[in-house]
Scaffold this motif. Structure first.
Motif, PDB file in Angstrom:
ATOM      1  N   ALA A   1       8.968  -6.382   5.166  1.00 21.60           N
ATOM      2  CA  ALA A   1       9.931  -7.576   5.657  1.00 21.60           C
ATOM      3  C   ALA A   1       9.306  -8.045   6.582  1.00 21.60           C
ATOM      4  CB  ALA A   1      11.169  -6.863   6.013  1.00 21.60           C
ATOM      5  N   ASP A   2       8.607  -7.331   7.605  1.00 21.28           N
ATOM      6  CA  ASP A   2       7.815  -7.966   8.471  1.00 21.28           C
ATOM      7  C   ASP A   2       6.667  -8.995   8.208  1.00 21.28           C
ATOM      8  OD1 ASP A   2       9.157  -7.015  10.729  1.00 21.28           O
ATOM      9  OD2 ASP A   2       7.816  -5.502  11.180  1.00 21.28           O
ATOM     10  N   LEU A   3       5.825  -8.603   7.092  1.00 15.69           N
ATOM     11  CA  LEU A   3       4.851  -9.158   6.474  1.00 15.69           C
ATOM     12  C   LEU A   3       5.329 -10.463   5.975  1.00 15.69           C
ATOM     13  CD1 LEU A   3       2.115  -6.871   4.351  1.00 15.69           C
ATOM     14  CD2 LEU A   3       1.704  -8.732   6.235  1.00 15.69           C
ATOM     15  N   LEU A   4       6.430 -10.514   5.131  1.00  5.70           N
ATOM     16  CA  LEU A   4       6.852 -11.551   4.283  1.00  5.70           C
ATOM     17  C   LEU A   4       7.567 -12.481   5.601  1.00  5.70           C
ATOM     18  CD1 LEU A   4       8.964  -9.898   1.542  1.00  5.70           C
ATOM     19  CD2 LEU A   4       6.925 -10.891   1.391  1.00  5.70           C
ATOM     20  N   SER A   5       7.937 -11.931   6.577  1.00 12.21           N
ATOM     21  CA  SER A   5       8.358 -12.806   7.636  1.00 12.21           C
ATOM     22  C   SER A   5       7.421 -13.794   8.208  1.00 12.21           C
ATOM     23  CB  SER A   5       9.101 -12.065   8.675  1.00 12.21           C
ATOM     24  OG  SER A   5       9.867 -12.923   9.786  1.00 12.21           O
ATOM     25  N   LYS A   6       6.279 -12.831   8.673  1.00  9.16           N
ATOM     26  CA  LYS A   6       5.209 -13.585   9.335  1.00  9.16           C
ATOM     27  C   LYS A   6       4.618 -14.458   8.374  1.00  9.16           C
ATOM     28  CE  LYS A   6       3.233 -10.065  12.315  1.00  9.16           C
ATOM     29  NZ  LYS A   6       3.850  -8.474  11.470  1.00  9.16           N
TER      30      LYS A   6
ATOM     31  N   ILE B   1      10.236   0.368  -4.530  1.00  7.67           N
ATOM     32  CA  ILE B   1       9.063  -0.550  -4.285  1.00  7.67           C
ATOM     33  C   ILE B   1       7.788   0.093  -4.887  1.00  7.67           C
ATOM     34  CG2 ILE B   1       7.592  -1.608  -2.480  1.00  7.67           C
ATOM     35  CD1 ILE B   1      10.325  -1.740  -0.802  1.00  7.67           C
ATOM     36  N   GLN B   2       7.114  -0.724  -5.598  1.00 10.08           N
ATOM     37  CA  GLN B   2       5.566  -0.527  -6.240  1.00 10.08           C
ATOM     38  C   GLN B   2       4.775  -0.793  -5.335  1.00 10.08           C
ATOM     39  OE1 GLN B   2       6.090   1.035  -9.500  1.00 10.08           O
ATOM     40  NE2 GLN B   2       8.143   1.066  -8.960  1.00 10.08           N
TER      41      GLN B   2
ATOM     42  N   LYS C   1       0.771  -1.196  -0.214  1.00 10.34           N
ATOM     43  CA  LYS C   1       0.001   0.000  -0.157  1.00 10.34           C
ATOM     44  C   LYS C   1       1.057   1.293   0.006  1.00 10.34           C
ATOM     45  CE  LYS C   1      -3.555  -2.372   2.881  1.00 10.34           C
ATOM     46  NZ  LYS C   1      -2.679  -3.362   3.513  1.00 10.34           N
ATOM     47  N   THR C   2       0.230   2.355  -0.556  1.00  9.10           N
ATOM     48  CA  THR C   2       0.980   3.692  -0.351  1.00  9.10           C
ATOM     49  C   THR C   2       1.502   3.839   0.978  1.00  9.10           C
ATOM     50  OG1 THR C   2      -0.840   4.542  -1.566  1.00  9.10           O
ATOM     51  CG2 THR C   2       0.477   6.067  -0.955  1.00  9.10           C
ATOM     52  N   ASN C   3       2.761   4.311   1.121  1.00 12.95           N
ATOM     53  CA  ASN C   3       3.356   4.705   2.229  1.00 12.95           C
ATOM     54  C   ASN C   3       3.924   3.616   3.122  1.00 12.95           C
ATOM     55  OD1 ASN C   3       3.157   7.444   1.703  1.00 12.95           O
ATOM     56  ND2 ASN C   3       1.250   7.681   2.910  1.00 12.95           N
ATOM     57  N   MET C   4       3.893   2.379   2.639  1.00 17.13           N
ATOM     58  CA  MET C   4       4.317   1.182   3.505  1.00 17.13           C
ATOM     59  C   MET C   4       5.828   1.181   3.090  1.00 17.13           C
ATOM     60  SD  MET C   4       2.430  -2.213   2.525  1.00 17.13           S
ATOM     61  CE  MET C   4       2.334  -3.835   3.763  1.00 17.13           C
ATOM     62  N   ASN C   5       6.426   1.033   4.381  1.00 17.67           N
ATOM     63  CA  ASN C   5       8.192   0.931   4.380  1.00 17.67           C
ATOM     64  C   ASN C   5       8.645  -0.341   4.114  1.00 17.67           C
ATOM     65  OD1 ASN C   5       8.386   0.089   6.872  1.00 17.67           O
ATOM     66  ND2 ASN C   5       7.924   2.191   7.846  1.00 17.67           N
TER      67      ASN C   5
ATOM     68  N   ASN D   1      17.621  -1.927   1.538  1.00 14.80           N
ATOM     69  CA  ASN D   1      18.219  -0.626   1.668  1.00 14.80           C
ATOM     70  C   ASN D   1      19.614  -0.595   1.265  1.00 14.80           C
ATOM     71  OD1 ASN D   1      15.883   0.192   3.070  1.00 14.80           O
ATOM     72  ND2 ASN D   1      16.654  -0.582   5.182  1.00 14.80           N
ATOM     73  N   ASP D   2      20.501  -1.771   1.435  1.00 18.83           N
ATOM     74  CA  ASP D   2      21.908  -1.683   0.841  1.00 18.83           C
ATOM     75  C   ASP D   2      21.693  -1.361  -0.584  1.00 18.83           C
ATOM     76  OD1 ASP D   2      22.481  -1.781   3.273  1.00 18.83           O
ATOM     77  OD2 ASP D   2      23.079  -3.774   3.349  1.00 18.83           O
ATOM     78  N   ARG D   3      20.923  -1.737  -1.423  1.00 19.22           N
ATOM     79  CA  ARG D   3      20.854  -1.875  -2.781  1.00 19.22           C
ATOM     80  C   ARG D   3      20.052  -0.984  -3.423  1.00 19.22           C
ATOM     81  NH1 ARG D   3      22.460  -6.330  -0.347  1.00 19.22           N
ATOM     82  NH2 ARG D   3      24.173  -7.952  -1.153  1.00 19.22           N
ATOM     83  N   ASP D   4      19.341  -0.235  -2.482  1.00 24.53           N
ATOM     84  CA  ASP D   4      18.563   0.988  -3.051  1.00 24.53           C
ATOM     85  C   ASP D   4      17.240   0.595  -3.573  1.00 24.53           C
ATOM     86  OD1 ASP D   4      20.011   3.170  -2.229  1.00 24.53           O
ATOM     87  OD2 ASP D   4      20.811   3.572  -4.056  1.00 24.53           O
ATOM     88  N   PHE D   5      16.943  -0.813  -3.455  1.00 21.50           N
ATOM     89  CA  PHE D   5      15.643  -1.307  -3.820  1.00 21.50           C
ATOM     90  C   PHE D   5      14.436  -0.671  -2.880  1.00 21.50           C
ATOM     91  CE2 PHE D   5      17.934  -5.252  -5.263  1.00 21.50           C
ATOM     92  CZ  PHE D   5      17.571  -5.162  -6.457  1.00 21.50           C
TER      93      PHE D   5
END
Length: 72
Positions: A22-27, A50-51, A13-17, A42-46
């Motif tokens: 990462a938390d969602l994918l982990s859960k 994010i879309q 969603k908009t404004n998701m960081n 973060n290290d690779r500027d991805f």
């Protein structure tokens, strides 16, 4: 032994960081380590690329594949 593939449709969603994603994918057991994935993004500027939208991901994707999916 190979783990059974599990698929998850993540809704970005908009404004998701990156931390929230990462938390969602982990859960959902897509990734093992949320902090590690967040650092990778973060290290690779991805993180900046994010879309918004729905993406189908699986637990046997590499970080790079996940990053590519989330940024296209």
């Amino acid at each position: 032994m190979e783990k059974e593939a599990s698929t998850y449709t993540i809704k970005v969603k908009t404004n998701m960081n990156t931390a929230e994603i990462a938390d969602l994918l982990s859960k959902e057991k897509i990734i093992d380590d949320a902090a590690e994935f967040e650092a990778y993004m973060n290290d690779r500027d991805f993180s900046k690329k994010i879309q918004i939208g729905e993406f189908v991901v699986t637990n046997n994707m590499t970080y790079r594949q996940l990053a590519n999916t989330l940024t296209h």
